[in-house]
Design a protein around this motif. Sequence first.
Motif, PDB file in Angstrom:
ATOM      1  N   THR A 165       4.666  14.325  -4.352  1.00  0.00           N
ATOM      2  CA  THR A 165       4.199  13.099  -3.714  1.00  0.00           C
ATOM      3  C   THR A 165       5.300  12.051  -3.728  1.00  0.00           C
ATOM      4  OG1 THR A 165       3.332  12.184  -5.778  1.00  0.00           O
ATOM      5  CG2 THR A 165       1.825  13.521  -4.455  1.00  0.00           C
ATOM      6  N   ASP A 166       5.239  11.176  -2.749  1.00  0.00           N
ATOM      7  CA  ASP A 166       6.145  10.038  -2.672  1.00  0.00           C
ATOM      8  C   ASP A 166       5.336   8.805  -3.047  1.00  0.00           C
ATOM      9  OD1 ASP A 166       7.825   7.963  -2.038  1.00  0.00           O
ATOM     10  OD2 ASP A 166       8.202   8.599   0.018  1.00  0.00           O
ATOM     11  N   LYS A 167       5.525   8.326  -4.272  1.00  0.00           N
ATOM     12  CA  LYS A 167       4.712   7.224  -4.795  1.00  0.00           C
ATOM     13  C   LYS A 167       4.947   5.909  -4.060  1.00  0.00           C
ATOM     14  CE  LYS A 167       4.151   9.133  -9.373  1.00  0.00           C
ATOM     15  NZ  LYS A 167       2.790   9.390  -9.585  1.00  0.00           N
ATOM     16  N   ASN A 168       6.020   5.806  -3.306  1.00  0.00           N
ATOM     17  CA  ASN A 168       6.302   4.572  -2.575  1.00  0.00           C
ATOM     18  C   ASN A 168       5.801   4.605  -1.134  1.00  0.00           C
ATOM     19  OD1 ASN A 168       7.624   3.232  -4.730  1.00  0.00           O
ATOM     20  ND2 ASN A 168       9.428   4.482  -4.363  1.00  0.00           N
ATOM     21  N   ARG A 169       5.309   5.747  -0.691  1.00  0.00           N
ATOM     22  CA  ARG A 169       4.835   5.863   0.687  1.00  0.00           C
ATOM     23  C   ARG A 169       3.349   5.554   0.742  1.00  0.00           C
ATOM     24  NH1 ARG A 169       5.067  11.510   3.187  1.00  0.00           N
ATOM     25  NH2 ARG A 169       2.817  11.446   3.149  1.00  0.00           N
ATOM     26  N   LEU A 170       2.990   4.630   1.586  1.00  0.00           N
ATOM     27  CA  LEU A 170       1.580   4.272   1.736  1.00  0.00           C
ATOM     28  C   LEU A 170       0.812   5.421   2.365  1.00  0.00           C
ATOM     29  CD1 LEU A 170       1.904   0.606   3.046  1.00  0.00           C
ATOM     30  CD2 LEU A 170       1.036   1.334   0.818  1.00  0.00           C
ATOM     31  N   PRO A 171      -0.473   5.552   2.040  1.00  0.00           N
ATOM     32  CA  PRO A 171      -1.286   6.571   2.714  1.00  0.00           C
ATOM     33  C   PRO A 171      -1.347   6.284   4.206  1.00  0.00           C
ATOM     34  CG  PRO A 171      -2.469   5.590   0.868  1.00  0.00           C
ATOM     35  CD  PRO A 171      -1.230   4.801   1.056  1.00  0.00           C
ATOM     36  N   GLU A 172      -1.513   7.344   4.985  1.00  0.00           N
ATOM     37  CA  GLU A 172      -1.640   7.208   6.430  1.00  0.00           C
ATOM     38  C   GLU A 172      -3.100   6.934   6.766  1.00  0.00           C
ATOM     39  OE1 GLU A 172      -1.352   9.904  10.490  1.00  0.00           O
ATOM     40  OE2 GLU A 172      -0.692  10.755   8.583  1.00  0.00           O
ATOM     41  N   SER A 210       0.129  10.928   0.360  1.00  0.00           N
ATOM     42  CA  SER A 210       1.368  11.706   0.485  1.00  0.00           C
ATOM     43  C   SER A 210       1.241  13.110  -0.107  1.00  0.00           C
ATOM     44  CB  SER A 210       2.538  10.959  -0.173  1.00  0.00           C
ATOM     45  OG  SER A 210       2.295  10.778  -1.557  1.00  0.00           O
ATOM     46  N   ASN A 211       0.283  13.319  -1.000  1.00  0.00           N
ATOM     47  CA  ASN A 211       0.078  14.657  -1.568  1.00  0.00           C
ATOM     48  C   ASN A 211      -0.939  15.476  -0.769  1.00  0.00           C
ATOM     49  OD1 ASN A 211      -2.323  13.422  -2.235  1.00  0.00           O
ATOM     50  ND2 ASN A 211      -2.155  13.786  -4.442  1.00  0.00           N
TER      51      ASN A 211
END
Length: 186
Positions: A2-9, A32-33
């Motif tokens: 997962t990318d913890k800095n990427r907001l959910p879509e 992201s996961n």
Amino acid sequence: MTDKNRLPEITDRRTVAKSRLFAIEQIDLVFSNGQKREYERMQGAGRGAVMIVPMLDDDTMLLVKEYCAGSHSYELGFPKGLIDPGETGEEAANRELQEEIGYGAQELIHVHDVAMAPAFFNAQMKIYLAKGLYSSQLEGDEPEPLQVVPWAISDYQSLLTQPDFNEARSIAALMLVRDKELSNDR
């Protein structure tokens, strides 16, 4: 991974309830996961709000006691209100002071911005310290006159014990202003 800095879509959004004052929106998210969830949130107006800690003198704050529909009680707190379209935070703060306590301020110092329930509500409140108060009254939208209550900031601990002084935003404003004033005295 997962990318913890990427907001959910946000894959979908729709209004699921609406009243005269509020709209509740459901948003469908993909994290992201790959996990999918539905969230509900209240839609904010986007302009924000202000809360003001007015200082009558170096030690005397002015609070207001007003009816709060959510708790069906009279609560003690600081003057506050929405920022009207076209207003700056400072203009809204000075207007609210005049409407709620009958004073304008020669000086408005931005103290901090706080989020109000960010898990459910996209709303920001700007906290100001007001100094150099002068008598000035504007007509507000309150259904009854508000009771103005002077309180010594040096006696803030007894204010914190008052059962009708319990709104988190007012407590945060008190502590932020108290710390700011203490740091200015050093």
